[in-house]
Design an enzyme around this catalytic site. Structure first.
Site, mmCIF file in Angstrom:
data_model
loop_
_atom_site.group_PDB
_atom_site.id
_atom_site.type_symbol
_atom_site.label_atom_id
_atom_site.label_comp_id
_atom_site.label_asym_id
_atom_site.label_seq_id
_atom_site.Cartn_x
_atom_site.Cartn_y
_atom_site.Cartn_z
ATOM 1 N N GLN A 3 5.122 2.986 1.491
ATOM 2 C CA GLN A 3 6.315 2.950 1.968
ATOM 3 C C GLN A 3 6.678 4.127 2.795
ATOM 4 O O GLN A 3 6.432 4.964 2.278
ATOM 5 C CB GLN A 3 7.408 2.343 1.252
ATOM 6 C CG GLN A 3 7.329 0.933 0.636
ATOM 7 C CD GLN A 3 7.966 0.607 -0.444
ATOM 8 O OE1 GLN A 3 8.451 1.159 -1.209
ATOM 9 N NE2 GLN A 3 8.627 -0.889 -0.246
ATOM 10 N N ASP A 15 2.492 13.910 16.011
ATOM 11 C CA ASP A 15 3.061 14.207 14.495
ATOM 12 C C ASP A 15 1.643 14.331 13.769
ATOM 13 O O ASP A 15 1.419 13.922 12.831
ATOM 14 C CB ASP A 15 3.598 12.882 13.933
ATOM 15 C CG ASP A 15 4.196 13.351 12.479
ATOM 16 O OD1 ASP A 15 4.344 14.432 12.337
ATOM 17 O OD2 ASP A 15 4.863 12.252 11.666
ATOM 18 N N LEU A 60 0.838 -1.250 0.041
ATOM 19 C CA LEU A 60 0.091 -0.032 0.009
ATOM 20 C C LEU A 60 0.739 1.396 -0.097
ATOM 21 O O LEU A 60 0.388 2.389 -0.490
ATOM 22 C CB LEU A 60 -0.966 -0.127 1.206
ATOM 23 C CG LEU A 60 -1.953 -1.059 1.429
ATOM 24 C CD1 LEU A 60 -2.690 -1.033 2.712
ATOM 25 C CD2 LEU A 60 -2.905 -0.975 0.374
ATOM 26 N N GLY A 63 9.679 5.955 6.048
ATOM 27 C CA GLY A 63 10.699 5.763 6.812
ATOM 28 C C GLY A 63 10.819 4.734 7.844
ATOM 29 O O GLY A 63 11.899 4.057 8.155
#
Length: 723
Positions: free
Chosen positions: A406, A523, A404, A408
Site C-alpha cells: 500500500q 520519480d 502486496l 499514498g
C-alpha cells in the site's frame, strides 16, 4: 390495515433506545461544551491515557470549548472508531493558518511549524487538502520524512486580488492532496510579491469550497477546521487486544482491534492500533468491560423487521408487544408480499449495479478509450479492458490476503487471471475527474511500452468507482531492499550492480528518446527499481510520470518528488526536464557504489544527503572511503572509478552539464564490456557503441516494442514499494 400495523410496529421499535454504555472512566466529565469526550481522552487526573489525550475545558466570552492540551489545538468534535458504518477514529480540530514570514498579514495565524510528533495522531490524507493563497508565489509543504508537496499560484500581470473561483492556481489560490501518515509539517514560501501576505493551511476538504470561501475573513480569522485520525500505541494496555503478526485475537466477542484502517474503501496499514465494539455491542472498547451486549434486533438502525444478529440467527428477538403487533398484521399476506418484494429488490439491485458500472465506465473515460482501441491508427491492440468481475475473481473479491503493498496512491493486489497468468492489480484511492482525458492518454502510452526493463501495463478496468490498472507481476522485491535491508541474505556483487545500473539506464534512454512520445519518469529511486526472479532490473511506478511532445522544453507541474533524489534545479524552478531524471539516476548509481541510503542521520557532519556527501569525497579524492566494502573486495577499482566519475557528472547542479540518458547508457555498456574502461581504447569503443546505438535507434524508432540497447532484462513498472 396491514401497512398501518407494520408502520406502528416499526415506530415501537424505534422508541426502544439502545442501552447506555460507559464512554468515560469512573466519574470523569463526559462533555466539554458541546463536545463528547470518550476515553482514552479525558478531563482531569486519571481520566486520560497519557498527556497526548488530555483535554482542557476553557471558558471564553463565546462559551466553553475543549482544547487538546499537549498539541494546543481546539477540538471541534471527537469520535470513536466504528465498525458500522466503517470509519476511523476522528478528531476535528481548529488548525492555525501558516503565514509567510516578513509579511504583514494582520490575522491570528502562525509562522511556526505544526507538529504531532510523539503522538498516535496523523493528519487524515483522505479528509484534508493543502491550500495556498497568494499572487505569484509557490508554497511547499515539508514533512519530517522524505516527501514534499506543494502548489503554485498566480494572479495575472495586472491583478493582485484573489478571486473566489476554482482554486486551480491561476486565480490566486492553489490546492493539492497530502501524503499519508503525516504528523508534522512546515510551509516554505517562494514569492515575487515582496512583503504581500501569502498564507497556506491544511484543512478539511468538505469545509473548503473555494467558490464561496471569503478569503479576507479566512486570513483575518487565522484558523481553519482540519481532521486528525487517531488510535493508541500497539503496546498500550488500553488496547484490550493481543495483536500479533498482522492479526488480532479477541478475549471475547465484544470488541476487536486492528492496525488496518476501518474505512471500507481501502484497508491500508495505520501507524497505530484502533479498537471498536463488535456488531451487537455498544460502548467504548478502550475501557475494560466497556462494550455492552445489546439486542441488535431491537435497535432501529441495526434491524428493520428481520436481521442477522451476532449469533447468526435470522430472527428478531423483539418485545412481546412488538411481536404481537407484527404477527397480527403479517400472516399470509406478509409472506406473499415478502416474496414479491424480494424478487423486486433483486431485480432493482441488479439494474442499479449495471447502471452504476455504466456511469463509472463513462466517468472514467471508457468511451474515449474504446474509440482509441477501435481506431486503426491507435496501435494499442495489446492493451485490454477488463471487467470488474474478472478482477474480483482474480483477487478473491480484493481479499486482504491478496494485498502486496500500500502507498499514498492506492493499494496493489496479487491476482490470477482465468488463463492462469499472475498479475498485479493497482486500485487507486481517487482520480481527479478533470484529468480523465490525461489518465486515458497515459494508459494508451504505457500500454504500448514493451521494453524488457520497464514494467508492462497489461490493461485496465473502468467499471469501478476508481480505475483499476493491471500490470505484469514482479516477484522479487525492490533494489532498495537488496541494498539496504540488513536481513537480506542475497548479497549484490559488483558485476550485478553494474548490470542493474546499465539496465536502468537503457530503460530511461528508451523512455526519453526512443518511445513515440518521450516520457519523463519523475520519480527514479531504488524503491521504484524492481528485481525479477533472476535479479534483473525493471523500472516501475509511473504514477507521476509525464509524456512530453517534441516541441516542449520542460514540464511545469506541482512540485513533487522524494528527498535525496530530487533534482535541486527542478526544486528551485519547478521545470522538470530529462536531465532531472538523470540527476535521480545519479543518486541510484551512488547507492549501488556505496550501499548507503540516500538520506541518513549518520552523516550529520557532511550533511544527510548521500549525493552531497559523495561529491565532497570525490573532490577530496576520497572515493574509496565510502565505496561498499563488499565491492572493494572484488578488486574492480578502475570500473568503480569510471562509474563514480559518471555519477558525479549526473549529479552536476547545472542540468545542462549533465549527460543525456543515451550517453549514460552507452558509457555504462562500455564499462561492462571493456577490460580497461579508461584511456584511449575506451574512447574508441565508445565511438563504435555510439554508431551501433544510432543504427538501432534509426531502424527501429517506428516500432514502440523495440529494445533500445542489447542489455540484460529488467522489470515492469508499478507503484513504489508495493510489489
Amino acid at each position: 390495515m396491514f401497512q398501518i400495523l407494520l408502520l406502528l410496529g416499526s415506530l415501537l421499535l424505534r422508541e426502544q433506545a439502545s442501552p447506555a454504555a460507559p464512554l468515560v472512566k469512573g466519574n470523569c466529565p463526559k462533555t466539554c461544551g458541546n463536545v463528547t469526550i470518550p476515553y482514552p481522552f479525558g478531563i482531569g487526573t486519571r481520566c486520560f491515557l497519557d498527556e497526548w489525550y488530555e483535554i482542557i475545558c476553557q471558558e471564553s466570552s463565546s462559551g466553553t470549548f475543549a482544547v487538546l492540551n499537549k498539541a494546543n489545538l481546539r477540538v471541534l468534535n471527537l469520535s470513536l472508531p466504528e465498525e458500522f458504518p466503517n470509519k476511523n477514529g476522528m478528531i476535528n480540530v481548529s488548525l492555525p493558518i501558516i503565514y509567510s514570514p516578513n509579511a504583514s498579514c494582520g490575522g491570528n495565524g502562525s509562522f511556526t511549524p505544526v507538529s504531532l510528533k510523539g503522538s498516535q495522531f496523523v493528519f487524515s490524507d483522505s479528509r484534508n487538502v493543502f491550500v495556498a493563497v497568494g499572487c505569484n508565489m509557490r508554497a511547499l509543504l515539508r514533512d519530517t520524512q522524505s516527501a514534499i508537496i506543494g502548489c503554485e499560484s498566480s494572479c495575472g500581470a495586472d491583478d493582485t486580488v484573489v478571486r473566489n473561483t476554482s482554486c486551480s492556481g491561476s486565480d490566486g489560490c492553489c490546492q493539492t492532496t497530502i501524503t499519508s501518515d503525516l504528523q508534522a509539517f512546515s510551509v516554505d514560501f517562494q514569492a515575487d510579491n515582496g512583503t504581500v501576505c501569502n498564507y497556506a493551511f491544511l484543512g478539511d476538504r468538505s469545509k473548503f469550497v473555494s467558490s464561496t470561501t471569503d478569503f479576507n475573513e479566512l486570513r483575518a480569522n487565522g484558523r481553519f477546521a482540519a481532521v486528525l485520525e487517531w488510535g493508541v500505541a500497539n503496546t498500550s494496555d488500553v488496547a484490550l487486544e493481543v495483536y500479533y503478526n498482522n492479526s488480532y485475537y479477541s478475549r471475547d466477542d465484544s470488541y476487536y482491534c486492528s492496525t488496518r484502517s476501518f474505512n471500507s474503501d481501502y484497508r491500508m496499514e495505520m501507524p497505530f492500533l484502533q479498537c471498536s465494539c463488535s456488531f451487537g455491542f455498544t460502548g467504548n472498547p478502550y475501557i475494560i468491560g466497556g462494550c455492552e451486549d445489546i439486542n441488535e434486533c431491537e435497535v432501529p438502525h441495526l434491524c428493520n423487521g428481520t436481521c442477522m444478529n451476532k449469533r447468526g440467527s435470522f430472527k428478531c428477538v423483539a418485545s412481546r408487544r412488538t411481536t404481537i403487533l407484527i404477527g397480527f398484521g403479517a400472516g399470509l399476506g406478509a409472506l406473499l408480499l415478502g416474496l414479491a418484494l424480494w424478487r423486486l429488490y433483486k431485480y432493482a439491485k441488479k439494474r442499479k449495479e449495471i447502471k452504476l458500472k455504466e456511469k463509472h465506465f463513462k466517468r472514467n473515460g471508457g468511451l474515449l478509450l474504446e474509440s482509441e482501441l477501435s481506431s486503426p491508427e491507435g496501435n494499442v491492440e495489446k492493451s485490454k479492458l477488463f471487467t470488474s468481475k474478472d478482477l474480483e475473481k482474480a483477487t478473491d473479491n480484493f481479499s486482504e490476503d491478496r494485498i502486496l503493498g500500500q502507498g499514498g496512491q492506492g493499494t496493489v493486489y496479487k491476482g490470477m487471471l482465468t488463463d492462469g497468468k499472475i498479475v498485479a492489480i493497482k486500485k487507486s484511492k481517487v482520480i481527479d475527474e478533470g484529468k480523465i482525458e490525461q489518465f486515458i492518454n497515459e494508459v494508451l502510452i504505457l500500454s504500448q511500452i514493451n521494453h524488457r526493463n520497464v514494467v508492462k501495463l497489461l490493461g485496465c478496468c473502468l467499471e469501478t468507482e476508481v480505475p483499476l490498472l493491471v500490470y505484469e507481476f514482479i516477484p522479487n522485491g525492490t533494489l532498495y531492499q537488496y541494498l539496504h535491508d540488513p536481513n537480506e541474505e542475497f548479497r549484490v556483487s559488483w558485476d550485478t550492480r553494474l548490470r542493474i545500473a546499465t539496465e536502468i539506464a537503457g530503460a530511461l534512454f528508451y523512455l526519453h528518446s526512443a518511445a513515440s512520445i518521450p516520457i519523463y519518469h519523475r520519480d527514479i529511486k531504488s524503491t521504484n527499481i524492481l528485481l525479477d526472479e533472476k535479479y534483473r532490473a525493471k523500472v516501475a511506478d509511473f504514477g507521476t510520470s509525464r509524456s512530453v511532445s517534441l516541441d516542449q522544453t520542460h514540464v511545469t507541474t506541482l512540485v513533487q518528488g522524494t528527498f535525496g533524489y530530487l533534482d535541486p534545479e527542478y526544486f528551485q524552478s519547478s521545470q522538470f526536464t530529462d536531465k532531472s531524471d538523470v540527476y535521480s539516476f545519479g543518486v541510484v548509481l551512488v547507492e549501488l557504489l556505496t550501499g548507503q541510503k540516500p538520506i541518513s542521520s549518520l552523516r550529520e557532519q557532511e550533511g544527510r544527503s548521500l549525493a552531497t556527501y559523495f561529491i565532497i569525497l570525490m573532490e577530496e579524492n576520497r572515493l574509496f572511503d565510502m565505496v561498499d566494502p563488499q565491492v572493494l573486495k572484488e578488486d574492480k577499482k578502475e570500473e568503480i572509478e569510471s562509474v563514480a566519475n559518471l555519477a558525479k557528472r549526473c549529479l552536476n547542479l547545472n542540468g545542462r552539464n549533465r549527460p543525456t540518458m543515451r550517453e549514460v547508457a552507452m558509457e555504462l555498456e562500455g564499462i561492462r564490456k571493456l577490460p580497461n574502461p579508461s584511456g584511449v581504447d575506451q574512447n574508441k569503443e565508445n565511438r563504435e557503441a555510439t554508431g551501433s546505438y544510432d543504427s538501432a535507434f534509426t531502424s527501429s524508432k517506428a516500432n514502440i516494442e523495440m529494445d533500445v540497447i542489447t542489455l540484460s532484462d529488467v522489470q515492469p513498472l508499478l507503484p513504489s514499494g508495493t510489489w
